[in-house]
Design an enzyme around this catalytic site. Structure first.
Site, PDB file in Angstrom:
ATOM      1  N   HIS A  93      55.254  50.153 -14.457  1.00  0.00           N
ATOM      2  CA  HIS A  93      55.265  48.798 -15.020  1.00  0.00           C
ATOM      3  C   HIS A  93      55.769  48.760 -16.458  1.00  0.00           C
ATOM      4  CE1 HIS A  93      53.978  44.674 -15.503  1.00  0.00           C
ATOM      5  NE2 HIS A  93      53.148  44.994 -16.496  1.00  0.00           N
ATOM      6  N   ARG A 117      48.857  50.934 -23.040  1.00  0.00           N
ATOM      7  CA  ARG A 117      49.005  49.582 -23.596  1.00  0.00           C
ATOM      8  C   ARG A 117      47.926  48.644 -23.077  1.00  0.00           C
ATOM      9  NH1 ARG A 117      52.058  44.728 -21.692  1.00  0.00           N
ATOM     10  NH2 ARG A 117      51.865  45.804 -19.711  1.00  0.00           N
ATOM     11  N   HIS A 157      51.139  49.599 -13.176  1.00  0.00           N
ATOM     12  CA  HIS A 157      50.336  48.385 -12.970  1.00  0.00           C
ATOM     13  C   HIS A 157      49.559  48.576 -11.675  1.00  0.00           C
ATOM     14  CE1 HIS A 157      49.057  44.287 -12.526  1.00  0.00           C
ATOM     15  NE2 HIS A 157      49.574  43.987 -13.711  1.00  0.00           N
ATOM     16  N   GLU A 182      42.378  39.458 -19.272  1.00  0.00           N
ATOM     17  CA  GLU A 182      42.988  40.548 -18.500  1.00  0.00           C
ATOM     18  C   GLU A 182      42.237  41.841 -18.783  1.00  0.00           C
ATOM     19  OE1 GLU A 182      47.199  40.552 -19.350  1.00  0.00           O
ATOM     20  OE2 GLU A 182      47.500  38.653 -18.321  1.00  0.00           O
ATOM     21  N   ARG A 238      44.006  49.438 -17.407  1.00  0.00           N
ATOM     22  CA  ARG A 238      44.913  49.718 -16.293  1.00  0.00           C
ATOM     23  C   ARG A 238      44.971  51.170 -15.856  1.00  0.00           C
ATOM     24  NH1 ARG A 238      49.949  45.960 -17.760  1.00  0.00           N
ATOM     25  NH2 ARG A 238      48.670  44.120 -17.553  1.00  0.00           N
TER      26      ARG A 238
HETATM   27  C1  SIN Z   1      50.208  40.997 -15.694  1.00  0.00           C
HETATM   28  O1  SIN Z   1      50.349  39.789 -15.579  1.00  0.00           O
HETATM   29  O2  SIN Z   1      49.363  41.634 -15.091  1.00  0.00           O
HETATM   30  C2  SIN Z   1      51.117  41.723 -16.616  1.00  0.00           C
HETATM   31  C3  SIN Z   1      50.667  41.550 -17.986  1.00  0.00           C
HETATM   32  C4  SIN Z   1      51.146  42.707 -18.809  1.00  0.00           C
HETATM   33  O3  SIN Z   1      51.732  43.626 -18.281  1.00  0.00           O
HETATM   34  O4  SIN Z   1      50.877  42.701 -20.006  1.00  0.00           O
END
Ligand code: SIN
Length: 538
Positions: A350, A385, A243, A120, A289
């Protein structure tokens, strides 16, 4: 169990990963009440798609996870806290697997199987343990199965925690100690008094304070608001994470398109098919993010478009459906085949990176009161975060808080606590006032306290929120409480905390970006934004 059904050793508010894990760890030593305002599985955890970040592969290292977390946190993380959580990760993951959690696996090539690790934004390694794209749902299943088998744990569904009961509010002691909770039973509309030697806030975050959010309806900042009213210190509330990719569709409420889609190569494009993340950050669509959300915001403002696109169609349909079955099916219900066409997306609130300030063991400044999970501020997230670090933090702090509470049992609450005094009038126009104020508050926060801020807009927001608070307080004191009114009251408190904290930080850092102070300022680099009230009843 003590002699009355409303007396417990531990009261846990919230039924997500943090609260359930804590309950399971202390239940051998006493009775536990889990108080949850909807059904037991309805928590922010349940909607987590991405997964849990932890170092479980030989190609990965604690140092790499620590550095990725510090980089995302933009100078404000507490490095000791970060190291402690990252290093505790593998043991907590083992424990969860032992409890019955089934993470996705893949074939190794030599006939064996291993954990399938996702990637991610902001992670330099594949390290996200996941259960396809429904990780939270699987975590809740595993934990709730264990809870159901434990006779010391009593779950109160559809019960709403109104306020913490503290010795200071009762005028009993100089040391502020939490001794119970007033709880609204949504079925009977009665407010009951629950007492316990230890109370745990595990109530999650506050996404509903914004008009657009990936969070479920329950995310109304109840824990932060209650703790603030009780006199706890609240830290870093200006850092609200947006998000980058929620589904943009008139009928899709709050549906997240996991960052893992970008982790698997999904690319952000504008409506002309241009890859606007080129030149913004070396990691392009997989940048942290805050960077991605701001770039989308700026692209939408520049083009006048009301969304951007996320394209994963270069992958085979089979791979997409296998890795993202929930996203695929949900989009299909809205007439969108993500294996063939790009996904329309927009940013949405988010995650709350700040919260109730806690020690290494999850203790708040109020004796007998712990805060764990999203409601808390441990120092892990800093100003932003890192994706999928929050479920890890919840596991580690549930473990530590449980160990601490077991090792330092608080004294029993011996005298009966006073009953709740409820206003007894009801009013035909109450519901319309509550729903009007909900809408006004959330729109105002989106427009004035969103991804890009200015001092002028923040000041305007502060004056609006203070006015709303006055109206809400009037209703709170004069009328019978309802969960809608209580949620509105909590949202308004949290909105004020976010705005106040944002005004205090005269710089841009991580998730807090203001046009009036567009650069980070060294003197703010290690400074947490702390807000506490003077313990007056409100
Ligand atoms: C996501 O699946 O993008 C959310 C993961 C997160 O917020 O840590």
């Amino acid at each position: 169990m003590a002699d009355s059904p409303r007396q417990f050793d531990y009261i846990v508010l919230g039924s997500g990963i943090a609260g359930l894990t804590f309950a399971l760890k202390v239940a051998h030593a006493g009775t536990v009440a889990i108080v949850t305002k909807k059904s037991r599985a309805e928590s922010n955890t349940n909607y987590a798609q991405g997964g849990i970040a932890a170092v479980t592969s030989e190609e990965d290292s604690f140092e790499s996870h620590v550095q990725d977390t510090l980089n995302a946190g933009a100078g404000l993380c507490n490095e000791e806290v970060v190291r402690g959580i990252v290093e505790a990760g593998p043991e907590r993951i083992e424990e969860l697997i032992h409890l019955g959690m089934k993470f996705s696996e893949r074939e190794t090539g030599n006939g064996g199987r291993e954990l399938d690790l996702g990637r991610e934004g902001g992670h330099s390694q594949r390290r996200i343990l996941h259960a396809k794209d429904v990780t939270g749902r699987e975590i809740e299943r595993a934990l709730l199965d264990s809870i159901a088998a434990n006779e010391n744990i009593h779950v109160f569904e559809n019960h709403f925690a109104v306020d913490l009961i503290t010795t200071r509010k009762l005028g009993q002691s100089d040391t502020n100690r939490c001794v119970g909770v007033y709880v609204l039973d949504n079925e009977t509309n009665a407010v009951e008094t629950y007492s316990a030697r230890t109370v745990i806030l595990a109530t999650g975050g506050c996404g509903k304070v914004y008009l657009y959010t990936s969070n479920p309806d329950i995310a109304t900042g109840d824990g932060v608001a209650m703790a603030y009213r009780a006199g706890a210190t609240i830290a870093n509330m200006e850092f609200v994470q947006f998000h980058p990719t929620c589904l943009y569709h008139p009928k899709a409420k709050s549906f997240l398109i996991s960052e893992a889609v970008r982790g698997e190569g999904g690319e952000l494009l504008n409506l002309r098919g241009e890859s606007f993340m080129e030149g913004v950050h070396p990691l392009k669509s997989l940048a942290p993010r805050d960077v991605v959300a701001r770039a989308i915001d700026s692209e939408m403002k520049r083009s006048g478009d009301d969304h951007v696109l996320l394209d994963i169609t270069h992958k085979s349909a089979r791979a997409i459906i296998d890795r993202f079955p929930n996203i695929y099916q949900t989009c299909l219900q809205f007439g969108l085949d993500i294996t063939k066409e790009p996904i329309p997306v927009v940013p949405a609130a988010h995650y709350q990176c700040g919260g109730v300030q806690v020690s290494h063991d999850g203790e708040t400044g109020i004796s007998g009161l712990y805060a764990i999970g999203e409601v808390s501020c441990t120092g892990l997230h800093g100003a932003n975060r890192l994706a999928s670090n929050s479920l890890l933090e919840a596991l580690v702090y549930a473990h530590r808080a449980a160990a601490h509470a077991l090792a330092h049992p608080a004294p029993a609450v011996d005298s009966p606590l006073p009953d709740w005094h409820s206003g007894d009038a009801t009013d035909a126009d109450e519901m319309v006032v509550v729903s009007h104020n909900w809408d006004e508050l959330r729109r105002m926060m989106w427009d004035y306290v969103g991804i890009v801020r200015t001092t002028k807009r923040l000041k305007r927001a502060l004056s609006r929120v203070k006015h709303l608070q006055e109206e809400i307080q009037e209703y709170y004191w004069d009328f019978t409480v309802t969960s809608d009114l209580l949620e509105l009251r909590n949202l308004a408190t949290v909105a004020e905390l976010i705005v106040q904290s944002a005004l205090l930080r005269e710089e841009s850092r991580g998730l807090h970006y203001t046009l009036d102070y567009p650069e980070p300022v060294e003197s703010f680099a290690k400074r947490n934004t702390l807000v506490a009230r003077d313990n007056k009843e409100g």
